[in-house]
Design a protein around this motif. Structure first.
Motif, PDB file in Angstrom:
ATOM      1  N   ALA A 202       0.823  -1.216   0.000  1.00 33.69           N
ATOM      2  CA  ALA A 202       0.000   0.000   0.000  1.00 33.69           C
ATOM      3  C   ALA A 202       0.858   1.267   0.000  1.00 33.69           C
ATOM      4  CB  ALA A 202      -0.943   0.003   1.193  1.00 33.69           C
ATOM      5  N   LEU A 203       2.065   1.181   0.522  1.00 33.69           N
ATOM      6  CA  LEU A 203       2.962   2.337   0.542  1.00 33.69           C
ATOM      7  C   LEU A 203       3.892   2.388  -0.676  1.00 33.69           C
ATOM      8  CD1 LEU A 203       3.826   2.364   4.340  1.00 33.69           C
ATOM      9  CD2 LEU A 203       2.456   4.052   3.092  1.00 33.69           C
ATOM     10  N   ASN A 204       3.748   1.425  -1.574  1.00 34.00           N
ATOM     11  CA  ASN A 204       4.590   1.361  -2.767  1.00 34.00           C
ATOM     12  C   ASN A 204       4.156   2.434  -3.762  1.00 34.00           C
ATOM     13  OD1 ASN A 204       5.904   0.697  -5.159  1.00 34.00           O
ATOM     14  ND2 ASN A 204       5.633  -1.500  -4.877  1.00 34.00           N
ATOM     15  N   ARG A 205       5.077   3.266  -4.148  1.00 33.12           N
ATOM     16  CA  ARG A 205       4.804   4.377  -5.066  1.00 33.12           C
ATOM     17  C   ARG A 205       4.304   3.889  -6.427  1.00 33.12           C
ATOM     18  NH1 ARG A 205       6.156   9.649  -5.239  1.00 33.12           N
ATOM     19  NH2 ARG A 205       7.353   9.509  -3.334  1.00 33.12           N
ATOM     20  N   VAL A 206       4.658   2.681  -6.825  1.00 36.93           N
ATOM     21  CA  VAL A 206       4.283   2.187  -8.151  1.00 36.93           C
ATOM     22  C   VAL A 206       3.297   1.016  -8.078  1.00 36.93           C
ATOM     23  CG1 VAL A 206       6.334   3.034  -9.339  1.00 36.93           C
ATOM     24  CG2 VAL A 206       6.364   0.764  -8.303  1.00 36.93           C
ATOM     25  N   LEU A 207       2.498   0.972  -7.033  1.00 39.82           N
ATOM     26  CA  LEU A 207       1.487  -0.077  -6.908  1.00 39.82           C
ATOM     27  C   LEU A 207       0.511   0.016  -8.077  1.00 39.82           C
ATOM     28  CD1 LEU A 207       0.197  -2.349  -5.182  1.00 39.82           C
ATOM     29  CD2 LEU A 207      -1.137  -0.566  -4.055  1.00 39.82           C
ATOM     30  N   ASP A 208       0.188  -1.124  -8.658  1.00 36.58           N
ATOM     31  CA  ASP A 208      -0.782  -1.187  -9.742  1.00 36.58           C
ATOM     32  C   ASP A 208      -1.709  -2.372  -9.498  1.00 36.58           C
ATOM     33  OD1 ASP A 208       0.803  -3.365 -10.344  1.00 36.58           O
ATOM     34  OD2 ASP A 208       1.552  -2.555 -12.237  1.00 36.58           O
ATOM     35  N   LEU A 209      -2.586  -2.657 -10.452  1.00 38.28           N
ATOM     36  CA  LEU A 209      -3.548  -3.739 -10.298  1.00 38.28           C
ATOM     37  C   LEU A 209      -2.856  -5.068 -10.021  1.00 38.28           C
ATOM     38  CD1 LEU A 209      -6.393  -4.880 -10.361  1.00 38.28           C
ATOM     39  CD2 LEU A 209      -6.234  -4.977 -12.851  1.00 38.28           C
ATOM     40  N   GLU A 210      -1.810  -5.358 -10.749  1.00 40.08           N
ATOM     41  CA  GLU A 210      -1.074  -6.609 -10.540  1.00 40.08           C
ATOM     42  C   GLU A 210      -0.518  -6.686  -9.117  1.00 40.08           C
ATOM     43  OE1 GLU A 210       2.829  -8.620 -12.474  1.00 40.08           O
ATOM     44  OE2 GLU A 210       1.316  -7.855 -13.873  1.00 40.08           O
ATOM     45  N   GLY A 211      -0.025  -5.581  -8.597  1.00 36.15           N
ATOM     46  CA  GLY A 211       0.494  -5.544  -7.230  1.00 36.15           C
ATOM     47  C   GLY A 211      -0.585  -5.764  -6.189  1.00 36.15           C
ATOM     48  N   ILE A 212      -1.775  -5.230  -6.441  1.00 37.09           N
ATOM     49  CA  ILE A 212      -2.900  -5.432  -5.527  1.00 37.09           C
ATOM     50  C   ILE A 212      -3.265  -6.916  -5.480  1.00 37.09           C
ATOM     51  CG2 ILE A 212      -5.374  -5.007  -5.178  1.00 37.09           C
ATOM     52  CD1 ILE A 212      -4.894  -2.194  -6.390  1.00 37.09           C
ATOM     53  N   LEU A 213      -3.410  -7.518  -6.660  1.00 32.73           N
ATOM     54  CA  LEU A 213      -3.775  -8.936  -6.723  1.00 32.73           C
ATOM     55  C   LEU A 213      -2.709  -9.802  -6.060  1.00 32.73           C
ATOM     56  CD1 LEU A 213      -5.175  -9.084 -10.374  1.00 32.73           C
ATOM     57  CD2 LEU A 213      -6.479  -8.997  -8.237  1.00 32.73           C
ATOM     58  N   GLU A 214      -1.459  -9.492  -6.320  1.00 37.17           N
ATOM     59  CA  GLU A 214      -0.359 -10.264  -5.732  1.00 37.17           C
ATOM     60  C   GLU A 214      -0.373 -10.172  -4.202  1.00 37.17           C
ATOM     61  OE1 GLU A 214       4.328  -9.564  -5.839  1.00 37.17           O
ATOM     62  OE2 GLU A 214       3.452  -9.950  -7.823  1.00 37.17           O
ATOM     63  N   ALA A 215      -0.564  -8.982  -3.669  1.00 38.28           N
ATOM     64  CA  ALA A 215      -0.571  -8.801  -2.213  1.00 38.28           C
ATOM     65  C   ALA A 215      -1.732  -9.541  -1.554  1.00 38.28           C
ATOM     66  CB  ALA A 215      -0.627  -7.313  -1.859  1.00 38.28           C
ATOM     67  N   ILE A 216      -2.924  -9.388  -2.108  1.00 31.88           N
ATOM     68  CA  ILE A 216      -4.092 -10.049  -1.526  1.00 31.88           C
ATOM     69  C   ILE A 216      -3.964 -11.565  -1.646  1.00 31.88           C
ATOM     70  CG2 ILE A 216      -6.592 -10.388  -1.727  1.00 31.88           C
ATOM     71  CD1 ILE A 216      -5.868  -7.714  -0.424  1.00 31.88           C
ATOM     72  N   ASN A 217      -3.508 -12.047  -2.805  1.00 34.23           N
ATOM     73  CA  ASN A 217      -3.382 -13.493  -3.001  1.00 34.23           C
ATOM     74  C   ASN A 217      -2.292 -14.108  -2.123  1.00 34.23           C
ATOM     75  OD1 ASN A 217      -5.513 -13.935  -4.787  1.00 34.23           O
ATOM     76  ND2 ASN A 217      -4.287 -13.264  -6.523  1.00 34.23           N
ATOM     77  N   SER A 218      -1.301 -13.326  -1.734  1.00 33.23           N
ATOM     78  CA  SER A 218      -0.275 -13.870  -0.839  1.00 33.23           C
ATOM     79  C   SER A 218      -0.821 -14.031   0.585  1.00 33.23           C
ATOM     80  CB  SER A 218       0.968 -12.976  -0.828  1.00 33.23           C
ATOM     81  OG  SER A 218       0.721 -11.768  -0.144  1.00 33.23           O
ATOM     82  N   ILE A 219      -1.788 -13.221   0.949  1.00 35.28           N
ATOM     83  CA  ILE A 219      -2.386 -13.297   2.286  1.00 35.28           C
ATOM     84  C   ILE A 219      -3.495 -14.350   2.328  1.00 35.28           C
ATOM     85  CG2 ILE A 219      -3.716 -12.020   4.015  1.00 35.28           C
ATOM     86  CD1 ILE A 219      -2.201  -9.493   2.964  1.00 35.28           C
ATOM     87  N   PHE A 220      -4.328 -14.372   1.298  1.00 38.92           N
ATOM     88  CA  PHE A 220      -5.450 -15.317   1.214  1.00 38.92           C
ATOM     89  C   PHE A 220      -5.092 -16.376   0.169  1.00 38.92           C
ATOM     90  CE2 PHE A 220      -7.126 -11.258   2.625  1.00 38.92           C
ATOM     91  CZ  PHE A 220      -7.859 -11.618   3.738  1.00 38.92           C
ATOM     92  N   SER A 221      -4.238 -17.286   0.555  1.00 37.79           N
ATOM     93  CA  SER A 221      -3.630 -18.215  -0.406  1.00 37.79           C
ATOM     94  C   SER A 221      -4.469 -19.453  -0.705  1.00 37.79           C
ATOM     95  CB  SER A 221      -2.255 -18.636   0.099  1.00 37.79           C
ATOM     96  OG  SER A 221      -2.381 -19.222   1.381  1.00 37.79           O
ATOM     97  N   TYR A 222      -5.644 -19.600  -0.116  1.00 40.14           N
ATOM     98  CA  TYR A 222      -6.480 -20.772  -0.370  1.00 40.14           C
ATOM     99  C   TYR A 222      -7.428 -20.564  -1.543  1.00 40.14           C
ATOM    100  CZ  TYR A 222      -9.140 -17.903   2.890  1.00 40.14           C
ATOM    101  OH  TYR A 222      -9.727 -16.842   3.531  1.00 40.14           O
ATOM    102  N   GLY A 223      -7.236 -19.490  -2.278  1.00 45.58           N
ATOM    103  CA  GLY A 223      -8.033 -19.188  -3.461  1.00 45.58           C
ATOM    104  C   GLY A 223      -7.279 -18.166  -4.296  1.00 45.58           C
ATOM    105  N   GLU A 224      -7.987 -17.563  -5.240  1.00 45.54           N
ATOM    106  CA  GLU A 224      -7.328 -16.560  -6.083  1.00 45.54           C
ATOM    107  C   GLU A 224      -8.267 -15.388  -6.345  1.00 45.54           C
ATOM    108  OE1 GLU A 224      -4.864 -16.135 -10.236  1.00 45.54           O
ATOM    109  OE2 GLU A 224      -6.310 -17.767 -10.072  1.00 45.54           O
ATOM    110  N   LEU A 225      -7.772 -14.200  -6.063  1.00 45.21           N
ATOM    111  CA  LEU A 225      -8.488 -12.971  -6.380  1.00 45.21           C
ATOM    112  C   LEU A 225      -8.134 -12.568  -7.806  1.00 45.21           C
ATOM    113  CD1 LEU A 225     -10.291 -10.680  -5.079  1.00 45.21           C
ATOM    114  CD2 LEU A 225      -8.146  -9.416  -4.803  1.00 45.21           C
ATOM    115  N   THR A 226      -9.161 -12.290  -8.602  1.00 45.28           N
ATOM    116  CA  THR A 226      -8.944 -11.839  -9.971  1.00 45.28           C
ATOM    117  C   THR A 226      -9.732 -10.553 -10.202  1.00 45.28           C
ATOM    118  OG1 THR A 226     -10.776 -13.184 -10.816  1.00 45.28           O
ATOM    119  CG2 THR A 226      -8.560 -14.183 -10.868  1.00 45.28           C
ATOM    120  N   PHE A 227      -9.253  -9.762 -11.124  1.00 44.79           N
ATOM    121  CA  PHE A 227      -9.937  -8.542 -11.521  1.00 44.79           C
ATOM    122  C   PHE A 227     -11.099  -8.921 -12.429  1.00 44.79           C
ATOM    123  CE2 PHE A 227     -10.387  -5.287 -14.857  1.00 44.79           C
ATOM    124  CZ  PHE A 227     -10.780  -4.211 -14.084  1.00 44.79           C
TER     125      PHE A 227
END
Length: 179
Positions: free
Chosen positions: A105-130
């Motif tokens: 969230a503090l990353n200056r260059v956060l984008d959609l891919e970064g959001i998905l990667e961060a959420i999916n690393s925390i909730f690893s029993y499924g996959e968040l997709t746009f």
């Protein structure tokens, strides 16, 4: 991954999260002791602030409005209010966030891919997709695919984490898909 949400032509808009924007404000306005930004989507956000004397002078209100217009999310209309109105406006409390989420969230260059990667690393029993971005309402629609039912408390937690990851002025909504 096709970028079909906050972009202009070929220019990808990097996310200005609540945490990142609050950090920018605190750096630019060191006299402000309390700063909180809240958005409910619809391309609107409110900056709540107080100085050391628990006051928000008119000159700081004007400066914050100008700063938000110049340096925060350009597609968002910002209001500035005294910090004590956080309670009256029923702004949700800030919950403890995992370190990897804070870093993203503090990353200056956060984008959609970064959001998905961060959420999916925390909730690893499924996959968040746009799914899609509704430009009119500012709602970013996601799908979360999992083999089993996601408990309500985990659904709420994911929604809270997405709140911290999506751009100011936008709102993330998740559809949970089992199977």
């Amino acid at each position: 991954m096709e970028e079909v949400w906050p972009n202009i032509g070929n220019e990808v808009i990097h996310v200005r999260t609540r945490l990142f924007a609050e950090q920018l404000i605190k750096q630019r306005f060191p006299q402000l002791r309390y700063v909180r930004i809240h958005t409910d989507g619809n391309h609107r956000a409110t900056i709540y602030a107080w100085n050391e004397e628990l006051h928000l002078p008119d000159k700081d209100i004007r400066s914050l409005r100008q700063f938000a217009a110049d340096y925060l999310h350009s597609h968002t209309c910002f209001k500035v209010k005294p910090y004590h109105l956080v309670q009256e406006d029923m702004v949700p409390q800030v919950s403890h966030l995992p370190e990897e989420l804070m870093q993203a969230a503090l990353n200056r260059v956060l984008d959609l891919e970064g959001i998905l990667e961060a959420i999916n690393s925390i909730f690893s029993y499924g996959e968040l997709t746009f799914n899609q971005y509704d430009m009119i309402t500012g709602v970013i629609h996601f799908d979360y695919h999992s083999e089993s039912d996601v408990p309500p408390n985990e659904q709420e937690l994911m929604s809270q984490y997405l709140y911290e990851m999506v751009p100011i002025g936008s709102k993330g909504e998740v559809t949970f898909i089992e199977g």
